[in-house]
Design a protein around this motif. Sequence first.
Motif, PDB file in Angstrom:
ATOM      1  N   PHE A   1      -5.450  -4.307   9.720  1.00  0.00           N
ATOM      2  CA  PHE A   1      -5.488  -5.423   8.531  1.00  0.00           C
ATOM      3  C   PHE A   1      -4.689  -6.490   8.844  1.00  0.00           C
ATOM      4  O   PHE A   1      -4.598  -7.446   7.879  1.00  0.00           O
ATOM      5  CB  PHE A   1      -5.579  -4.852   7.209  1.00  0.00           C
ATOM      6  N   GLU A   2      -3.993  -6.465   9.872  1.00  0.00           N
ATOM      7  CA  GLU A   2      -3.025  -7.552  10.001  1.00  0.00           C
ATOM      8  C   GLU A   2      -3.557  -9.018  10.450  1.00  0.00           C
ATOM      9  O   GLU A   2      -2.710  -9.855   9.921  1.00  0.00           O
ATOM     10  CB  GLU A   2      -2.104  -7.150  11.396  1.00  0.00           C
ATOM     11  N   PHE A   3      -4.674  -8.977  10.510  1.00  0.00           N
ATOM     12  CA  PHE A   3      -5.412 -10.526  10.827  1.00  0.00           C
ATOM     13  C   PHE A   3      -5.520 -11.020   9.426  1.00  0.00           C
ATOM     14  O   PHE A   3      -5.992 -12.416   9.220  1.00  0.00           O
ATOM     15  CB  PHE A   3      -6.843 -10.233  11.498  1.00  0.00           C
ATOM     16  N   LEU A   4      -5.546 -10.365   7.996  1.00  0.00           N
ATOM     17  CA  LEU A   4      -5.636 -10.771   6.979  1.00  0.00           C
ATOM     18  C   LEU A   4      -4.058 -11.336   6.236  1.00  0.00           C
ATOM     19  O   LEU A   4      -3.076 -10.826   6.702  1.00  0.00           O
ATOM     20  CB  LEU A   4      -6.152  -9.661   5.820  1.00  0.00           C
ATOM     21  N   PRO A   5      -4.434 -12.138   5.405  1.00  0.00           N
ATOM     22  CA  PRO A   5      -2.940 -12.660   4.478  1.00  0.00           C
ATOM     23  C   PRO A   5      -2.349 -11.373   3.922  1.00  0.00           C
ATOM     24  O   PRO A   5      -3.202 -10.472   3.247  1.00  0.00           O
ATOM     25  CB  PRO A   5      -3.320 -13.588   3.829  1.00  0.00           C
ATOM     26  N   LEU A   6      -1.095 -11.485   3.775  1.00  0.00           N
ATOM     27  CA  LEU A   6      -0.258 -10.215   3.133  1.00  0.00           C
ATOM     28  C   LEU A   6      -1.038  -9.891   1.932  1.00  0.00           C
ATOM     29  O   LEU A   6      -1.182  -8.699   1.482  1.00  0.00           O
ATOM     30  CB  LEU A   6       1.048 -10.419   3.117  1.00  0.00           C
ATOM     31  N   ASP A   7      -1.188 -10.950   0.786  1.00  0.00           N
ATOM     32  CA  ASP A   7      -1.702 -10.798  -0.426  1.00  0.00           C
ATOM     33  C   ASP A   7      -3.136 -10.056  -0.593  1.00  0.00           C
ATOM     34  O   ASP A   7      -3.511  -9.679  -1.661  1.00  0.00           O
ATOM     35  CB  ASP A   7      -1.624 -12.353  -1.194  1.00  0.00           C
ATOM     36  N   LYS A   8      -3.869 -10.041   0.377  1.00  0.00           N
ATOM     37  CA  LYS A   8      -5.280  -9.601   0.449  1.00  0.00           C
ATOM     38  C   LYS A   8      -5.280  -8.331   1.271  1.00  0.00           C
ATOM     39  O   LYS A   8      -6.622  -7.654   1.146  1.00  0.00           O
ATOM     40  CB  LYS A   8      -6.261 -10.729   1.131  1.00  0.00           C
ATOM     41  N   ARG A   9      -4.380  -7.871   1.829  1.00  0.00           N
ATOM     42  CA  ARG A   9      -4.730  -6.603   2.587  1.00  0.00           C
ATOM     43  C   ARG A   9      -4.793  -5.469   2.014  1.00  0.00           C
ATOM     44  O   ARG A   9      -5.512  -4.702   2.268  1.00  0.00           O
ATOM     45  CB  ARG A   9      -3.359  -6.413   3.572  1.00  0.00           C
ATOM     46  N   ASP A  10      -3.863  -5.172   0.919  1.00  0.00           N
ATOM     47  CA  ASP A  10      -3.970  -3.916   0.078  1.00  0.00           C
ATOM     48  C   ASP A  10      -5.467  -3.911  -0.584  1.00  0.00           C
ATOM     49  O   ASP A  10      -5.953  -2.878  -0.513  1.00  0.00           O
ATOM     50  CB  ASP A  10      -2.941  -3.824  -0.849  1.00  0.00           C
ATOM     51  N   ARG A  11      -5.877  -4.912  -1.064  1.00  0.00           N
ATOM     52  CA  ARG A  11      -7.117  -4.722  -1.778  1.00  0.00           C
ATOM     53  C   ARG A  11      -8.382  -4.507  -0.622  1.00  0.00           C
ATOM     54  O   ARG A  11      -9.222  -3.691  -1.028  1.00  0.00           O
ATOM     55  CB  ARG A  11      -7.508  -6.126  -2.591  1.00  0.00           C
ATOM     56  N   ALA A  12      -8.176  -5.221   0.514  1.00  0.00           N
ATOM     57  CA  ALA A  12      -9.148  -4.840   1.499  1.00  0.00           C
ATOM     58  C   ALA A  12      -9.301  -3.516   1.763  1.00  0.00           C
ATOM     59  O   ALA A  12     -10.180  -3.000   2.267  1.00  0.00           O
ATOM     60  CB  ALA A  12      -9.044  -5.904   2.566  1.00  0.00           C
ATOM     61  N   MET A  13      -7.973  -2.992   2.126  1.00  0.00           N
ATOM     62  CA  MET A  13      -8.173  -1.610   2.541  1.00  0.00           C
ATOM     63  C   MET A  13      -8.608  -0.736   1.251  1.00  0.00           C
ATOM     64  O   MET A  13      -9.267   0.398   1.869  1.00  0.00           O
ATOM     65  CB  MET A  13      -6.592  -1.204   2.718  1.00  0.00           C
ATOM     66  N   GLU A  14      -8.313  -1.128   0.226  1.00  0.00           N
ATOM     67  CA  GLU A  14      -9.074  -0.132  -1.010  1.00  0.00           C
ATOM     68  C   GLU A  14     -10.378  -0.217  -0.828  1.00  0.00           C
ATOM     69  O   GLU A  14     -10.919   0.742  -1.156  1.00  0.00           O
ATOM     70  CB  GLU A  14      -8.379  -0.907  -2.375  1.00  0.00           C
ATOM     71  N   ILE A  15     -10.915  -1.283  -0.765  1.00  0.00           N
ATOM     72  CA  ILE A  15     -12.457  -1.319  -0.662  1.00  0.00           C
ATOM     73  C   ILE A  15     -13.077  -0.675   0.577  1.00  0.00           C
ATOM     74  O   ILE A  15     -13.937  -0.258   0.549  1.00  0.00           O
ATOM     75  CB  ILE A  15     -12.772  -3.113  -0.366  1.00  0.00           C
ATOM     76  N   GLN A  16     -12.240  -1.114   1.821  1.00  0.00           N
ATOM     77  CA  GLN A  16     -12.480  -0.096   2.872  1.00  0.00           C
ATOM     78  C   GLN A  16     -12.381   1.376   2.672  1.00  0.00           C
ATOM     79  O   GLN A  16     -13.309   2.167   2.959  1.00  0.00           O
ATOM     80  CB  GLN A  16     -11.775  -0.517   3.999  1.00  0.00           C
ATOM     81  N   GLN A  17     -11.645   1.704   1.840  1.00  0.00           N
ATOM     82  CA  GLN A  17     -11.417   3.195   1.739  1.00  0.00           C
ATOM     83  C   GLN A  17     -12.517   3.705   0.792  1.00  0.00           C
ATOM     84  O   GLN A  17     -13.194   5.045   0.975  1.00  0.00           O
ATOM     85  CB  GLN A  17      -9.955   3.653   1.006  1.00  0.00           C
ATOM     86  N   GLN A  18     -12.937   2.854  -0.286  1.00  0.00           N
ATOM     87  CA  GLN A  18     -14.044   3.406  -1.272  1.00  0.00           C
ATOM     88  C   GLN A  18     -15.321   3.373  -0.317  1.00  0.00           C
ATOM     89  O   GLN A  18     -15.999   4.448  -0.495  1.00  0.00           O
ATOM     90  CB  GLN A  18     -14.058   2.300  -2.187  1.00  0.00           C
ATOM     91  N   TYR A  19     -15.519   2.559   0.555  1.00  0.00           N
ATOM     92  CA  TYR A  19     -16.670   2.645   1.178  1.00  0.00           C
ATOM     93  C   TYR A  19     -16.755   3.811   2.115  1.00  0.00           C
ATOM     94  O   TYR A  19     -17.857   4.584   2.340  1.00  0.00           O
ATOM     95  CB  TYR A  19     -16.927   1.566   2.279  1.00  0.00           C
ATOM     96  N   LEU A  20     -15.610   4.222   2.889  1.00  0.00           N
ATOM     97  CA  LEU A  20     -15.373   5.373   3.808  1.00  0.00           C
ATOM     98  C   LEU A  20     -15.712   6.687   2.849  1.00  0.00           C
ATOM     99  O   LEU A  20     -16.240   7.597   3.383  1.00  0.00           O
ATOM    100  CB  LEU A  20     -14.221   5.279   4.372  1.00  0.00           C
ATOM    101  N   ALA A  21     -15.140   6.553   1.832  1.00  0.00           N
ATOM    102  CA  ALA A  21     -15.365   7.855   0.817  1.00  0.00           C
ATOM    103  C   ALA A  21     -16.806   8.011   0.439  1.00  0.00           C
ATOM    104  O   ALA A  21     -17.153   9.134   0.676  1.00  0.00           O
ATOM    105  CB  ALA A  21     -14.522   7.607  -0.479  1.00  0.00           C
ATOM    106  N   THR A  22     -17.499   6.880  -0.044  1.00  0.00           N
ATOM    107  CA  THR A  22     -18.890   7.050  -0.033  1.00  0.00           C
ATOM    108  C   THR A  22     -19.494   7.415   1.070  1.00  0.00           C
ATOM    109  O   THR A  22     -20.722   8.498   1.066  1.00  0.00           O
ATOM    110  CB  THR A  22     -19.449   5.690  -0.520  1.00  0.00           C
ATOM    111  N   GLN A  23     -19.362   7.002   2.216  1.00  0.00           N
ATOM    112  CA  GLN A  23     -19.990   7.314   3.546  1.00  0.00           C
ATOM    113  C   GLN A  23     -19.686   8.693   3.849  1.00  0.00           C
ATOM    114  O   GLN A  23     -20.750   9.545   4.259  1.00  0.00           O
ATOM    115  CB  GLN A  23     -19.343   6.613   4.788  1.00  0.00           C
ATOM    116  N   GLU A  24     -18.592   9.126   3.570  1.00  0.00           N
ATOM    117  CA  GLU A  24     -18.219  10.772   3.827  1.00  0.00           C
ATOM    118  C   GLU A  24     -19.026  11.463   2.893  1.00  0.00           C
ATOM    119  O   GLU A  24     -19.263  12.606   3.402  1.00  0.00           O
ATOM    120  CB  GLU A  24     -16.541  11.006   3.701  1.00  0.00           C
ATOM    121  N   GLU A  25     -19.007  11.023   1.794  1.00  0.00           N
ATOM    122  CA  GLU A  25     -19.802  11.756   0.710  1.00  0.00           C
ATOM    123  C   GLU A  25     -21.463  12.007   1.216  1.00  0.00           C
ATOM    124  O   GLU A  25     -21.750  13.137   1.228  1.00  0.00           O
ATOM    125  CB  GLU A  25     -19.756  11.359  -0.653  1.00  0.00           C
TER     126      GLU A  25
END
Length: 189
Positions: A1-25
Amino acid sequence: FEFLPLDKRDRAMEIQQQYLATQEEVLSRSHGQFWPEDVQAMREATLRQHNELSQLLTPAQLEEYDLRLSQTATQLRANLSSFSPTEEEFRSIFKLQKAFDEKCDYFSRNAAGRDPIEAQEMEKAKRDLNDQIKQSVGLDRAPIYSRSQEPDFQQLANTTDRLGLSRDVASTAYDLRLGAIDAVQKLTR
């Protein structure tokens, strides 16, 4: 996520994790057999993820995210591993593949009940995509791309990579194999 600005990285990672959790389910409950409701759940999760990311990121940032982390990009990297595209080639192929994947979703809505005409349309769309990719990489690289999509060459390339050998060894072995097959065919005619 280093290609994203610092202020957006954490939220982008949260969104990715939510998606991955749904995919895993969905993967867990499907046991490898995707029923229509599983396909629909994956579509909805993907759409939700993309909508949330598009609200968070600028169009340019979203494009960079997709180039690095989307399902299309991940699959494309695997499919192109024997081709070793330049960054420019990858970006060009990605745009073509993404458009195809969006169109392909249309064809796959009722995959189990797809009629022969839809199957023919899908095959034509695949051929068209392949032709477009060859055009995008140019005359010099098109034969290399074509070869890289052959399963036998991919297997040879993976083997030579694993053994730490040059990709030229895979090309030479593949050429020898094709020559042997051609010679056998000529003898049996």
